[in-house]
Design a protein around this motif. Structure first.
Motif, mmCIF file in Angstrom:
data_model
loop_
_atom_site.group_PDB
_atom_site.id
_atom_site.type_symbol
_atom_site.label_atom_id
_atom_site.label_comp_id
_atom_site.label_asym_id
_atom_site.label_seq_id
_atom_site.Cartn_x
_atom_site.Cartn_y
_atom_site.Cartn_z
ATOM 1 N N GLN A 166 0.689 -1.281 0.036
ATOM 2 C CA GLN A 166 -0.013 0.099 -0.257
ATOM 3 C C GLN A 166 0.901 1.217 -0.019
ATOM 4 O OE1 GLN A 166 -2.754 -0.165 3.126
ATOM 5 N NE2 GLN A 166 -3.763 -2.059 2.495
ATOM 6 N N LEU A 167 1.881 1.357 0.703
ATOM 7 C CA LEU A 167 2.791 2.318 0.794
ATOM 8 C C LEU A 167 3.417 2.656 -0.728
ATOM 9 C CD1 LEU A 167 4.815 1.860 4.147
ATOM 10 C CD2 LEU A 167 3.425 3.825 3.497
ATOM 11 N N ALA A 168 4.038 1.555 -1.427
ATOM 12 C CA ALA A 168 4.428 1.562 -2.794
ATOM 13 C C ALA A 168 3.296 2.162 -3.676
ATOM 14 C CB ALA A 168 4.917 0.242 -3.266
ATOM 15 N N ALA A 169 2.024 1.808 -3.582
ATOM 16 C CA ALA A 169 1.105 2.295 -4.303
ATOM 17 C C ALA A 169 0.608 3.900 -3.969
ATOM 18 C CB ALA A 169 -0.302 1.372 -4.324
ATOM 19 N N GLY A 170 1.247 4.427 -3.088
ATOM 20 C CA GLY A 170 1.083 5.987 -2.757
ATOM 21 C C GLY A 170 0.206 6.099 -1.675
ATOM 22 N N MET A 171 0.172 5.452 -0.605
ATOM 23 C CA MET A 171 -0.754 5.627 0.519
ATOM 24 C C MET A 171 -0.332 6.823 1.339
ATOM 25 S SD MET A 171 -1.460 3.218 4.078
ATOM 26 C CE MET A 171 -2.204 1.951 3.165
ATOM 27 N N PRO A 172 -1.409 7.537 1.713
ATOM 28 C CA PRO A 172 -0.681 8.893 2.433
ATOM 29 C C PRO A 172 -0.067 8.709 3.861
ATOM 30 C CG PRO A 172 -3.005 8.836 1.791
ATOM 31 C CD PRO A 172 -2.802 7.666 1.407
ATOM 32 N N ALA A 173 0.767 9.663 4.171
ATOM 33 C CA ALA A 173 1.770 9.128 5.364
ATOM 34 C C ALA A 173 1.017 9.005 6.613
ATOM 35 C CB ALA A 173 2.624 10.039 5.501
ATOM 36 N N ASP A 174 -0.091 9.820 7.081
ATOM 37 C CA ASP A 174 -0.997 9.612 7.933
ATOM 38 C C ASP A 174 -1.627 8.443 8.064
ATOM 39 O OD1 ASP A 174 -2.591 10.206 6.218
ATOM 40 O OD2 ASP A 174 -3.682 11.848 7.031
ATOM 41 N N ARG A 175 -2.286 7.890 7.175
ATOM 42 C CA ARG A 175 -2.896 6.621 7.207
ATOM 43 C C ARG A 175 -1.868 5.559 7.367
ATOM 44 N NH1 ARG A 175 -6.540 4.213 2.210
ATOM 45 N NH2 ARG A 175 -7.272 2.261 3.056
ATOM 46 N N ALA A 176 -0.623 5.428 6.726
ATOM 47 C CA ALA A 176 0.375 4.566 6.935
ATOM 48 C C ALA A 176 0.769 4.192 8.285
ATOM 49 C CB ALA A 176 1.705 4.674 6.062
ATOM 50 N N ALA A 177 1.015 5.797 8.904
ATOM 51 C CA ALA A 177 1.228 5.795 10.468
ATOM 52 C C ALA A 177 0.235 4.927 11.282
ATOM 53 C CB ALA A 177 1.538 7.304 10.912
ATOM 54 N N THR A 178 -1.044 5.440 10.896
ATOM 55 C CA THR A 178 -2.155 4.916 11.887
ATOM 56 C C THR A 178 -2.294 3.244 11.876
ATOM 57 O OG1 THR A 178 -3.573 6.634 11.462
ATOM 58 C CG2 THR A 178 -4.620 4.798 11.978
ATOM 59 N N GLN A 179 -1.978 2.565 10.239
ATOM 60 C CA GLN A 179 -2.014 1.146 10.392
ATOM 61 C C GLN A 179 -0.695 0.693 10.931
ATOM 62 O OE1 GLN A 179 -2.587 -0.111 6.524
ATOM 63 N NE2 GLN A 179 -4.519 1.052 6.121
ATOM 64 N N LEU A 180 0.369 1.296 10.865
ATOM 65 C CA LEU A 180 1.664 0.776 11.427
ATOM 66 C C LEU A 180 1.368 0.776 13.082
ATOM 67 C CD1 LEU A 180 4.363 -0.129 10.875
ATOM 68 C CD2 LEU A 180 5.146 2.244 11.328
ATOM 69 N N ARG A 181 0.588 1.808 13.533
ATOM 70 C CA ARG A 181 0.521 1.547 14.997
ATOM 71 C C ARG A 181 -0.399 0.411 15.300
ATOM 72 N NH1 ARG A 181 0.430 7.388 14.532
ATOM 73 N NH2 ARG A 181 -1.765 7.449 14.397
ATOM 74 N N GLN A 182 -1.536 0.391 14.561
ATOM 75 C CA GLN A 182 -2.247 -0.702 14.884
ATOM 76 C C GLN A 182 -1.455 -2.206 14.639
ATOM 77 O OE1 GLN A 182 -5.375 -0.495 11.887
ATOM 78 N NE2 GLN A 182 -6.166 1.365 13.142
ATOM 79 N N VAL A 183 -0.508 -2.254 13.798
ATOM 80 C CA VAL A 183 0.178 -3.763 13.733
ATOM 81 C C VAL A 183 1.072 -3.898 14.784
ATOM 82 C CG1 VAL A 183 1.959 -4.853 12.304
ATOM 83 C CG2 VAL A 183 0.225 -3.630 11.373
ATOM 84 N N VAL A 184 1.852 -2.738 15.339
ATOM 85 C CA VAL A 184 2.759 -2.824 16.574
ATOM 86 C C VAL A 184 1.836 -2.891 17.900
ATOM 87 C CG1 VAL A 184 4.459 -1.616 17.716
ATOM 88 C CG2 VAL A 184 4.298 -1.472 15.453
ATOM 89 N N ALA A 185 0.700 -2.368 17.938
ATOM 90 C CA ALA A 185 0.008 -2.332 19.171
ATOM 91 C C ALA A 185 -0.657 -4.088 19.194
ATOM 92 C CB ALA A 185 -1.271 -1.499 19.003
ATOM 93 N N ALA A 186 -1.039 -4.544 18.137
ATOM 94 C CA ALA A 186 -1.500 -5.996 17.952
ATOM 95 C C ALA A 186 -0.338 -6.845 18.261
ATOM 96 C CB ALA A 186 -1.908 -6.336 16.644
ATOM 97 N N LEU A 187 0.905 -6.487 17.977
ATOM 98 C CA LEU A 187 2.067 -7.358 18.365
ATOM 99 C C LEU A 187 2.307 -7.157 19.702
ATOM 100 C CD1 LEU A 187 4.432 -9.276 17.222
ATOM 101 C CD2 LEU A 187 5.826 -6.901 16.866
ATOM 102 N N MET A 188 2.516 -5.902 20.285
ATOM 103 C CA MET A 188 2.738 -5.746 21.691
ATOM 104 C C MET A 188 1.705 -5.040 22.428
ATOM 105 S SD MET A 188 6.826 -5.318 21.537
ATOM 106 C CE MET A 188 7.055 -5.334 23.364
ATOM 107 N N PRO A 189 0.642 -5.427 22.738
ATOM 108 C CA PRO A 189 -0.598 -4.799 23.301
ATOM 109 C C PRO A 189 -0.005 -4.400 24.625
ATOM 110 C CG PRO A 189 -1.044 -7.228 23.295
ATOM 111 C CD PRO A 189 0.364 -7.244 22.665
ATOM 112 N N ALA A 190 0.782 -4.840 25.439
ATOM 113 C CA ALA A 190 1.059 -4.589 26.949
ATOM 114 C C ALA A 190 2.227 -3.493 26.983
ATOM 115 C CB ALA A 190 1.364 -5.651 27.746
ATOM 116 N N SER A 191 2.764 -3.020 25.939
ATOM 117 C CA SER A 191 3.972 -2.137 26.030
ATOM 118 C C SER A 191 3.316 -0.729 25.867
ATOM 119 C CB SER A 191 4.751 -2.424 24.581
ATOM 120 O OG SER A 191 5.788 -1.512 24.899
ATOM 121 N N ALA A 192 3.754 -0.015 26.835
ATOM 122 C CA ALA A 192 3.113 1.495 27.111
ATOM 123 C C ALA A 192 3.757 2.410 25.912
ATOM 124 C CB ALA A 192 3.551 1.772 28.226
ATOM 125 N N GLU A 193 5.095 1.953 25.535
ATOM 126 C CA GLU A 193 5.494 3.092 24.627
ATOM 127 C C GLU A 193 4.930 2.779 23.089
ATOM 128 O OE1 GLU A 193 9.738 1.852 24.001
ATOM 129 O OE2 GLU A 193 9.308 -0.214 24.076
#
Length: 408
Positions: free
Chosen positions: A306-333
């Motif tokens: 999706q990033l290679a296809a031209g996804m907006p930066a804010d949307r990419a950041a939101t999805q990335l945070r969701q992926v990281v939150a799903a990976l480590m849901p107990a991490s406060a950082e």
């Protein structure tokens, strides 16, 4: 009408459908079930065409057969045809037991078992009487032994008749169970002739199960002083055998439980069982971890595309945070929103801003760097410059785009 021989020839498909349809119509009309007149007329036309060797539309015949099958359900068309007296004219000797050959055979076997049981039960009860030694094998301690070979032969004969007595009792129980189940299926018109071998297998399983149960549950059948007591003891093993023949599945479960109990004795102590359970738990955890990694890799690859296809930066950041939150849901950082990082946290920004400390998280940096690589390089350069300049307070004022690189 088909021939009255015991082994009728194999019917063609059209002939079988026509005869089953006629049997179903007779069954419905006899029981007072409402049948559409068009279905009855079509069935009669098919029967007439079959008798006069005229061509039959197989599609219309199959449709009529299907409608009749729904009307007679749960009865089976094949069973109705098998039990239809219009198509099966049996001899006067077997007509009283119906057209099902399995029923006649099981009744004969049951009668033989009953006859053997009656004869041997009388012999056993008479021999168990206190004052009667039918086989003349019981001797007092002081009597001289005369004809030892004859006594030995009679003793062997007595033991053989005793085992046959048990088998006859087991056969009665197995035949009773099979005839009871068969009677219910014939009454409900759900009997399938293809199940005949299965019934015979169940019968012999019952006979074997009854004999095994007598061996597992020893009942004293020896002679004593009181005739009534001896007679009761003599009837003990046949009763157990009859119960085992009636319920072969219960004997199978008993043997299975005994084998499991025996295996539990010799499989090892509590330490070995705990080690086996721990090994199974670690294997299951490894499988779950592998599945989670595969799912995370799929999400990251999707995000990279999706990033290679031209996804907006804010949307990419939101999805990335969701992926990281799903990976480590107990991490406060990773769960804190962008710009809300604590300035006093010692390990929140250092691993992502300095090069040497990046090796501390090898599982997170390469994956996120792949995702952040195709994105705009300018925000990442600004984020690295701000980190080298020693101004962590200016990081929240940057654009939302640096969030993926800062998180990595």
């Amino acid at each position: 009408m088909p021939p009255t021989s015991s082994a009728p020839p194999v019917l063609s498909l059209k002939e079988q459908l026509v005869r089953e349809s006629c049997s179903m119509v007779r069954r419905l009309v006899t029981n007072g079930v409402r049948v559409p007149p068009s279905v009855i007329q079509a069935t009669d036309d098919f029967e007439t065409a079959l008798e006069h060797r005229r061509p039959i539309d197989i599609t219309a015949l199959a449709s009529t057969h299907e409608r009749l099958s729904r009307l007679v359900a749960p009865a089976k068309p094949g069973t109705l045809y098998l039990l239809d007296p219009s198509f099966h004219q049996l001899g006067h000797k077997a007509s009283s037991l119906g057209p099902v050959k399995l029923v006649r055979d099981l009744v004969r076997v049951a009668m033989v078992c009953v006859a053997v049981f009656i004869v041997l039960s009388v012999v056993t009860l008479v021999d168990a009487h206190a004052g009667i030694d039918l086989f003349d094998v019981e001797r007092l301690p002081g009597e001289p032994v005369a004809g030892a070979e004859e006594i030995h032969s009679l003793l062997v004969l007595k033991l053989i008749l005793q085992r046959v007595y048990w088998l006859a009792a087991a056969g009665i129980g197995a035949a009773f169970a099979m005839l009871f189940a068969l009677n219910e299926q014939v009454t409900a018109r759900t009997f399938d002739p293809d199940e005949t071998p299965a019934y015979w297998v169940k019968f012999f399983l019952g006979v074997v199960a009854g004999f095994i149960l007598v061996a597992l549950v020893p009942v004293d059948s020896g002679s004593g002083t009181a005739g009534a007591t001896n007679g009761t003891q003599a009837l003990g093993p046949p009763t157990v055998a009859m119960l085992g023949g009636f319920s072969a599945s219960a004997v199978y479960r008993i043997l299975t439980r005994m084998v499991e109990a025996l295996e539990s004795v010799f499989t090892g102590g509590a330490r070995e069982q705990a080690a086996a359970a721990e090994k199974a738990a670690s294997t299951r955890a490894a499988e779950e971890n592998s599945q989670a990694r595969m799912a995370l890799a799929g999400q990251l690859v999707d995000l990279q595309q999706q990033l290679a296809a031209g996804m907006p930066a804010d949307r990419a950041a939101t999805q990335l945070r969701q992926v990281v939150a799903a990976l480590m849901p107990a991490s406060a950082e990773f769960s804190t929103p962008e710009g809300a990082a604590q300035p006093g946290a010692p390990s929140a920004a250092a691993p992502s801003s300095t090069g040497p400390s990046a090796d501390a998280a090898p599982d997170k940096v390469p994956a996120l760097s792949i995702v952040a690589g195709p994105a705009d390089a300018a925000p990442a350069t600004e984020a690295s410059a701000s980190a080298e300049g020693g101004k962590p307070a200016d990081a929240p004022a940057q654009a939302p785009a640096p969030a993926p690189a800062a998180v990595g």
